[in-house]
Design an enzyme around this catalytic site. Sequence first.
Site, PDB file in Angstrom:
ATOM      1  N   PHE A 117      52.513  35.651  46.204  1.00  0.00           N
ATOM      2  CA  PHE A 117      51.670  34.523  46.595  1.00  0.00           C
ATOM      3  C   PHE A 117      52.393  33.710  47.665  1.00  0.00           C
ATOM      4  CE2 PHE A 117      49.783  30.298  46.152  1.00  0.00           C
ATOM      5  CZ  PHE A 117      48.454  30.633  46.348  1.00  0.00           C
TER       6      PHE A 117
ATOM      7  N   ASP B 184      56.600  34.152  38.171  1.00  0.00           N
ATOM      8  CA  ASP B 184      55.519  33.211  38.448  1.00  0.00           C
ATOM      9  C   ASP B 184      54.345  33.601  37.548  1.00  0.00           C
ATOM     10  OD1 ASP B 184      53.269  31.879  39.386  1.00  0.00           O
ATOM     11  OD2 ASP B 184      53.884  31.976  41.484  1.00  0.00           O
TER      12      ASP B 184
ATOM     13  N   TYR C  79      46.537  24.261  36.499  1.00  0.00           N
ATOM     14  CA  TYR C  79      45.117  24.046  36.837  1.00  0.00           C
ATOM     15  C   TYR C  79      44.257  25.300  36.831  1.00  0.00           C
ATOM     16  CZ  TYR C  79      46.762  24.987  41.689  1.00  0.00           C
ATOM     17  OH  TYR C  79      47.321  25.511  42.816  1.00  0.00           O
ATOM     18  N   LYS C  80      44.837  26.445  36.469  1.00  0.00           N
ATOM     19  CA  LYS C  80      44.046  27.673  36.394  1.00  0.00           C
ATOM     20  C   LYS C  80      43.611  27.874  34.938  1.00  0.00           C
ATOM     21  CE  LYS C  80      46.585  29.562  40.339  1.00  0.00           C
ATOM     22  NZ  LYS C  80      45.552  29.534  41.375  1.00  0.00           N
TER      23      LYS C  80
ATOM     24  N   ARG D 124      36.730  38.177  44.405  1.00  0.00           N
ATOM     25  CA  ARG D 124      37.518  37.999  43.184  1.00  0.00           C
ATOM     26  C   ARG D 124      36.681  37.284  42.132  1.00  0.00           C
ATOM     27  NH1 ARG D 124      42.933  34.270  43.124  1.00  0.00           N
ATOM     28  NH2 ARG D 124      41.388  32.632  42.827  1.00  0.00           N
TER      29      ARG D 124
END
Lengths: 416, 416
Positions: B143, B214, B239-240, B388
């Site tokens: 990422f 991660d 926040y996911k 996605r």
Amino acid sequence: MPTQTVLADLTTLPVPADVLALDARDPLAHKRDEFLLPDGVIYLDGNSLGALSRRVVQRVRHVTEEEWGRALIGSWTLGAQEGRDWMALPDRVAAKIARLIGAQPDEVAVGDSTSVNTFKVLAAALGVAAPERRVLLTDADNFPTDLYVAQGLTALLGGGYELRRVPADEVAAHLRPDVAAVLLTQVDYRTGRCLDLAAISAQARAAGVLTIWDLAHSAGAFPVDLNGAGADFAVGCGYKYLNGGPGAPAFLFAARRWHAAAPVALSGWMGHADPFEMARDYVPAPGARRFVTGTPMVLSLSALDAALDAFADVDLHALRVKSLALTDMFMALLDPVAERLALTLVTPREPAQRGSQVSYRHPQAREVMADLIAAGLVGDFRTPDILRFGFTPLYHSFADVYRAARGVQAMLEARA
Amino acid sequence: MPTQTVLADLTTLPVPADVLALDARDPLAHKRDEFLLPDGVIYLDGNSLGALSRRVVQRVRHVTEEEWGRALIGSWTLGAQEGRDWMALPDRVAAKIARLIGAQPDEVAVGDSTSVNTFKVLAAALGVAAPERRVLLTDADNFPTDLYVAQGLTALLGGGYELRRVPADEVAAHLRPDVAAVLLTQVDYRTGRCLDLAAISAQARAAGVLTIWDLAHSAGAFPVDLNGAGADFAVGCGYKYLNGGPGAPAFLFAARRWHAAAPVALSGWMGHADPFEMARDYVPAPGARRFVTGTPMVLSLSALDAALDAFADVDLHALRVKSLALTDMFMALLDPVAERLALTLVTPREPAQRGSQVSYRHPQAREVMADLIAAGLVGDFRTPDILRFGFTPLYHSFADVYRAARGVQAMLEARA
């Protein structure tokens, strides 16, 4: 007399006509209604945590229940035309803060804590200093987190980087050829002593030393003019005089002349020129936006954004005039009784040397403040023996100051 | 056919009995009522921003209007006995996250962004690695913010520190004697490919290389067992799948064996052993609390704290079983039409290699996703050509999956 009853009706204590007259002609008096202050309390700790404003209540509900709850991921880009998108939120808040500190909007980056921002500007400053300058100079009594962050960074860098801590009044004498930058807090958190930002910045510049100002107790308390002073870097706090809420996002300032050369130590995707390009290499965004690191904490940042609107119609010089009048009155009321009550003023009387607080030493400061707080007069104790009273011209009246001074006097007399 | 009408009634599309039967026996079905999802939308983007839960609405109101607005500065210490004080809030949240990632509570520090936490753990790992190991190894397609932060840190350190980026399938071959640590994201944000955390951690350990994971797309999506795998450090996102709100505070993990030796690069006062002692020297707090830097953003952190309570009664293995069933069903429904509609599956079919998302390449992915979102089927486009779809077993039903798959199919057929 039990301490809890000494101040039982402090918030309704009758106030002399001359004090009421000051409130009647206070050009900022109308601002108080924008804040939600608890009943029965005189809150003189806005320099530790600023009060909640009505617009923040509305904004936090909206950002949570509508922007997050209903629009969900779309809010990152929705309303970009009208400047309401979350992506640009750090920039919008930066522009509001820039006005308060004498900066251009693109010289301010908002987000993360004051501590993390201090790390960012220290790394940036050391990165643009001449290689033979490896000393970071600071006041030995600087606010602890400034010292700790500087310790952490110099240890991380190794290579001869050194944190040099000297007494506050010896800083000027230490602006030597091995010094890269000087890190100073403009207003001392204990005493309220305010440094001459312009004069010290000029001294440092003449010595080839970069300036890094901690504006934690300055921003929102009185006008600051970083560019007028030729300051290089600065940081500041969102939760004191900016009233952004507990642990509100902090900010940093980087003068334009350093944008191209200063390294971005905490180089995250939100400071990338094009975050959603998902490029493999970091390319900094234009201006100070490059110092924004990760995804902004939108709830906390939205609260700060709304809180800052309290300053939109405020003349910062009028704010300073009122702040000095409030602190002058508090000292004047306690002057006649101070010695008898073992209060030793540690805040400078000279207006230019004073922030927006008044502090006294007292041998039982810790216990006295605990009693004052229990009685609804909320100031702050700071080690080892300081009673600290913060005055916020946006929401304090002269009547508050009168009652607070009388309350302190009554509490100390009851303990005597 | 105009795209906006293709999916006009998607959320009310009739669902076959066998799909309804799966929902009827879903042990997590009751969790959906805890969330406030907008009407008329199928939201498959919880891996970018998790949904709002009812308890978060209540908590955000309370922390803003009561804890801040009324109790003000007192909230930093009020309720410490019952664990409700703000000072301990990072620790309370850390304990809730620890359970989800196979860590002890004192191995987790909460606050700051994922990017800033990545900096912290990278600096910690490089600080405990043998001095001759100065390479930070990572997947070249990691990422972006992981890559950018690693670039920033290695540039800051100088001294031969190097970021080495290799293709994902060559990481194992690059665990060489000059490598200090390997930074990997367990679940690829584009493809949903899930790495074998235990196996790679063991390989790295055998090669003397520290592991830094991660967990942005892992934590809260399925059970993670960091200590079971002997992982050294990790970071993750609030926040996911943790549903902590936009830009929610992130977390880091530091295995106990490194606490004493690992340097704290971002050493702020909230990670000090006694913050209000205001000592001049940094003394780290016990455990991972030392990695907390500045004052926590209480509004955002309180939202995360409340959001995490959604996991309190959830068996994480049941969560994983449902997650795999949801993604299996989505793929199975699209398999028969994928080739005709130019959809190329890029998510591994093997359950152990799959996170909680399904991704397809499509030549017009950007436009297709824009149309899907406009029609109320919210997934995500990721460059260059990826559609996605994220599945959150806490609030998605099998009926959602059925309707989403049919919606994708209808949209692509309408465009053909």
